[in-house]
Design an enzyme around this catalytic site. Sequence first.
Site, short mmCIF file in Angstrom:
data_model
loop_
_atom_site.label_atom_id
_atom_site.label_comp_id
_atom_site.label_asym_id
_atom_site.label_seq_id
_atom_site.Cartn_x
_atom_site.Cartn_y
_atom_site.Cartn_z
N SER A 202 0.85 -1.20 0.00
CA SER A 202 0.00 0.00 0.00
C SER A 202 0.88 1.24 0.00
O SER A 202 2.02 1.21 0.46
CB SER A 202 -0.87 -0.01 1.26
OG SER A 202 -1.44 1.26 1.50
N TYR A 259 -1.85 -0.75 10.25
CA TYR A 259 -1.82 -1.09 8.83
C TYR A 259 -0.54 -0.56 8.18
O TYR A 259 0.12 -1.27 7.40
CB TYR A 259 -3.05 -0.50 8.14
CG TYR A 259 -3.19 -0.87 6.69
CD1 TYR A 259 -3.70 -2.10 6.31
CD2 TYR A 259 -2.82 0.03 5.69
CE1 TYR A 259 -3.84 -2.43 4.97
CE2 TYR A 259 -2.96 -0.29 4.35
CZ TYR A 259 -3.48 -1.52 3.99
OH TYR A 259 -3.60 -1.85 2.66
#
Length: 335
Positions: A202, A259
Amino acid sequence: MYHHLLQGCRLQSSHSAGRAATSRREKIKMEAAASNPSSKRIALVTGGNKGVGLETCRQLASKGLEVVLTARNAARGLEAVEDVRRSGADAVFHQLDVTDPNSVARLADFVRDQFGKLDILINNAGISGVDRDPVLVAEVKEQVESMDVDQRVQWMKENSKETYEEAKECMRTNYYGAKLVTEALLPLLQLSSSGRIVNVSSGFSLLRNFNSEELKNEFNDVDNLTEKRLEELLDSFLEDFKANLIEAHGWPTGGSSAYKVAKAALNAYTRILAKKYPRMRINCLTPGYVKSDMSMHMGVLTPEEGASNPVKVALLPDDGPTGAYFDTDGVASFV
């Protein structure tokens, strides 16, 4: 501390379990080598039942690859395979919970028995690591098109709650799950003449999100960083999270902290593996800001557009980059 909470995923880190895992990997490798490997390239995608994962399966299958679509929920996985078939391509399904060593072992046995090798592993399965109110998520869908990208990100940040339990599960799935699957399938990938590992990361993984120069340097020091040290860092993050010391110790802030750290760790693991297995092409990437459950459908790219990057990286030529991070424009900085 954290190793007690993740003993299912980190069981193989102990000496005795490590010897057993090595023995099992060698057995898989020998048995697979004795069988007749498929003439087609075999690709396996984790988290393949929806979003970027499903579209990655569809696009690879449409290019003539044999695709193994995996998902934790068997019913949804089988529905996804039918979806792929309706589009004129084909795939086979196998159930997989990336956090369950027994489930991962069954998958490795299936691939060995069915194909005798694996050419491409795409570690796509992941979770957001935050708690979101489903009512708010449903309500905001009608407003999304009127928001610009910054407004969408801000809305997500304001309406996503981070808890210690969510942070633990985020690490367990996004880092340790990918590692568990990779280690189990490496013997089969090594039987391929063009082995590929693609870790779906990501833009949140970039080290610019860290507030400590020391932490940035540790995660970026691929020449000296080890898997053991990387997992010590993840343990430290969780200890700091529990003690409310994330900001004080320089970890990422501003939402989705777990995350960001898990994906940064996945990037670092990618680079460690690429050094260890130079004959393979082992890379990580961002699919971009995709409209998916992960982004509460607030992204700007369709799943089809998001899948194009993992597919492109999976099909790199044999002399292509390894140990690299790709954004939607190509090779990019980890920082």
